[in-house]
Design a protein around this motif. Structure first.
Motif, PDB file in Angstrom:
ATOM      1  N   TYR A 279      50.487  57.314  52.451  1.00 28.64           N
ATOM      2  CA  TYR A 279      50.626  58.178  51.281  1.00 28.64           C
ATOM      3  C   TYR A 279      49.776  59.440  51.440  1.00 28.64           C
ATOM      4  O   TYR A 279      50.231  60.554  51.184  1.00 28.64           O
TER       5      TYR A 279
ATOM      6  N   LEU B  83      57.514  59.312  49.813  1.00 32.17           N
ATOM      7  CA  LEU B  83      56.332  59.890  49.184  1.00 32.17           C
ATOM      8  C   LEU B  83      56.636  60.262  47.739  1.00 32.17           C
ATOM      9  O   LEU B  83      55.881  59.922  46.824  1.00 32.17           O
TER      10      LEU B  83
ATOM     11  N   ASP C   5      57.051  57.151  45.502  1.00 31.47           N
ATOM     12  CA  ASP C   5      55.757  56.540  45.175  1.00 31.47           C
ATOM     13  C   ASP C   5      54.968  57.415  44.199  1.00 31.47           C
ATOM     14  O   ASP C   5      54.322  56.913  43.280  1.00 31.47           O
TER      15      ASP C   5
END
Length: 163
Positions: free
Chosen positions: A44, A109, A112
């Motif tokens: 992340y 990405l 999330d």
């Protein structure tokens, strides 16, 4: 001057309180619904950095994160095997190959981030816009102070970007 208990105020009490609250914040973040997220913490963070500043060499990433290049190489290798980043030639003509996120990497990405943002929204749902903005400003100030001490700045999206 004394407090209600007849004790002198502790000038470091604010620091103790801040440290304690940061510890709790770290704990709560670690307990967040990781099972529902696609990326681990390092993926992340790497993808988030590459989203704002791409492409980057392994050496640039190593300096940005303050990590040994072998650690970055291992993490980037894992992301490459998952199809989340790809190596590209240096657009400036340098010899070192650079890394950039793939469409799949950016999609994961963003998914999330959307999930994490929804979690934050639940926590601050009853806060005023001014309180939310104040927290964001104070957290940014805290992070920028850390960056100044470390000598490593972190890029941030422009205020109107919805990264």
């Amino acid at each position: 001057m004394t407090n209600a208990h007849g004790q002198k105020p502790d000038p470091d009490r604010d620091l103790v309180d801040i440290e304690y609250e940061l510890t709790l914040l770290s704990r709560y973040h670690a307990l967040a619904q990781r099972a529902e997220l696609h990326l681990d913490r390092s993926a992340y963070l790497l993808l988030g950095r590459l989203e704002l500043q791409q492409p980057m060499s392994l050496k640039e990433l190593s300096c940005a994160f303050g990590l040994d290049i072998s650690t970055i190489n291992r993490q980037i290798g894992a992301l490459r095997r998952q199809g989340l980043v790809e190596r590209v030639e240096d657009p400036d003509g340098g010899l070192a190959r650079k890394v950039r996120p793939t469409e799949s990497g950016l999609a994961q990405l963003h998914a999330d981030r959307e999930h994490s943002t929804a979690g934050v929204a639940k926590v601050v749902r009853n806060w005023t816009p001014e309180s939310r903005r104040a927290l964001g400003d104070l957290l940014r100030h805290l992070n920028q102070s850390v960056e100044e001490l470390e000598g490593r700045t972190w890029p941030r999206p422009a205020p109107d970007d919805h990264v």
